[in-house]
Design a protein around this motif. Structure first.
Motif, short mmCIF file in Angstrom:
data_model
loop_
_atom_site.label_atom_id
_atom_site.label_comp_id
_atom_site.label_asym_id
_atom_site.label_seq_id
_atom_site.Cartn_x
_atom_site.Cartn_y
_atom_site.Cartn_z
N PRO A 8 38.18 33.06 45.73
CA PRO A 8 37.49 34.34 45.53
C PRO A 8 38.17 35.52 46.22
O PRO A 8 38.09 36.65 45.73
N ASP A 9 38.82 35.29 47.35
CA ASP A 9 39.51 36.38 48.04
C ASP A 9 40.71 36.86 47.23
O ASP A 9 40.98 38.07 47.16
N LEU A 10 41.46 35.94 46.62
CA LEU A 10 42.58 36.34 45.78
C LEU A 10 42.10 37.07 44.53
O LEU A 10 42.67 38.07 44.12
N ARG A 11 41.01 36.57 43.95
CA ARG A 11 40.45 37.23 42.75
C ARG A 11 39.98 38.64 43.09
O ARG A 11 40.15 39.57 42.29
N ALA A 12 39.40 38.83 44.26
CA ALA A 12 38.94 40.15 44.68
C ALA A 12 40.12 41.09 44.89
O ALA A 12 40.08 42.27 44.51
N LEU A 13 41.19 40.60 45.50
CA LEU A 13 42.39 41.41 45.72
C LEU A 13 42.99 41.82 44.38
O LEU A 13 43.36 42.97 44.17
N LEU A 14 43.02 40.89 43.45
CA LEU A 14 43.53 41.17 42.12
C LEU A 14 42.64 42.20 41.41
O LEU A 14 43.14 43.16 40.82
N ALA A 15 41.34 42.02 41.48
CA ALA A 15 40.41 42.95 40.82
C ALA A 15 40.57 44.36 41.36
O ALA A 15 40.55 45.33 40.60
N GLY A 16 40.75 44.49 42.66
CA GLY A 16 40.94 45.81 43.25
C GLY A 16 42.21 46.47 42.78
O GLY A 16 42.26 47.69 42.57
N THR A 17 43.25 45.69 42.56
CA THR A 17 44.52 46.23 42.07
C THR A 17 44.41 46.61 40.60
O THR A 17 44.91 47.66 40.18
N LEU A 18 43.74 45.80 39.82
CA LEU A 18 43.58 46.09 38.39
C LEU A 18 42.69 47.30 38.16
O LEU A 18 42.82 47.98 37.14
N ALA A 19 41.81 47.59 39.08
CA ALA A 19 40.88 48.72 38.94
C ALA A 19 41.59 50.06 38.96
O ALA A 19 41.01 51.07 38.59
N ASP A 20 42.85 50.07 39.37
CA ASP A 20 43.59 51.32 39.49
C ASP A 20 43.99 51.93 38.15
O ASP A 20 44.43 53.07 38.10
N GLY A 21 43.90 51.19 37.04
CA GLY A 21 44.28 51.79 35.77
C GLY A 21 44.31 50.78 34.64
O GLY A 21 44.09 49.60 34.82
N ALA A 22 44.58 51.28 33.45
CA ALA A 22 44.65 50.44 32.25
C ALA A 22 46.03 49.80 32.18
O ALA A 22 47.00 50.43 31.78
#
Length: 111
Positions: A8-22
């Protein structure tokens, strides 16, 4: 300890990075400022980012951003976290510190 694609910590880190744009996906390099191999790899990582504009690239110093990593323990540098636009972690592990590895990895994962 090996990194789990469902951590879950890796998924959260990934989600935060993906949230920056399309974008189509993300590549996160988990490194440390004190690591000479990481310092040598950083320029190539930046070049790979420029060559893949549809992929978000993020450099994470594991000590400066320890809170973002939660319980994830990085033992080998550089370690890459690669995920798709859907937020699924597709790769998490150490790589040879060669910029060409990133392009090959992205290609093999269909990103």
């Amino acid at each position: 300890m090996s990194l789990s694609l469902t951590d879950p910590d890796l998924r959260a880190l990934l989600a935060g990075t993906l949230a920056d744009g399309a974008v189509d996906g993300a590549v996160i390099c988990l490194c440390a400022a004190w690591c000479g191999t990481c310092r040598d790899f950083e320029a190539g990582f930046r070049q790979a980012a420029a060559a893949h504009p549809r992929v978000a690239f993020r450099w994470v110093d594991i000590e400066d951003e320890a809170d973002a990593l939660g319980d994830v323990d990085i033992e080998t540098f550089p370690t890459l976290l690669v995920g798709g636009r859907d937020g699924a972690v597709r790769f998490a592990g150490p790589v040879l510190p060669q910029p060409g590895q990133i392009a090959r990895l992205l290609h093999s994962l269909g990103l």
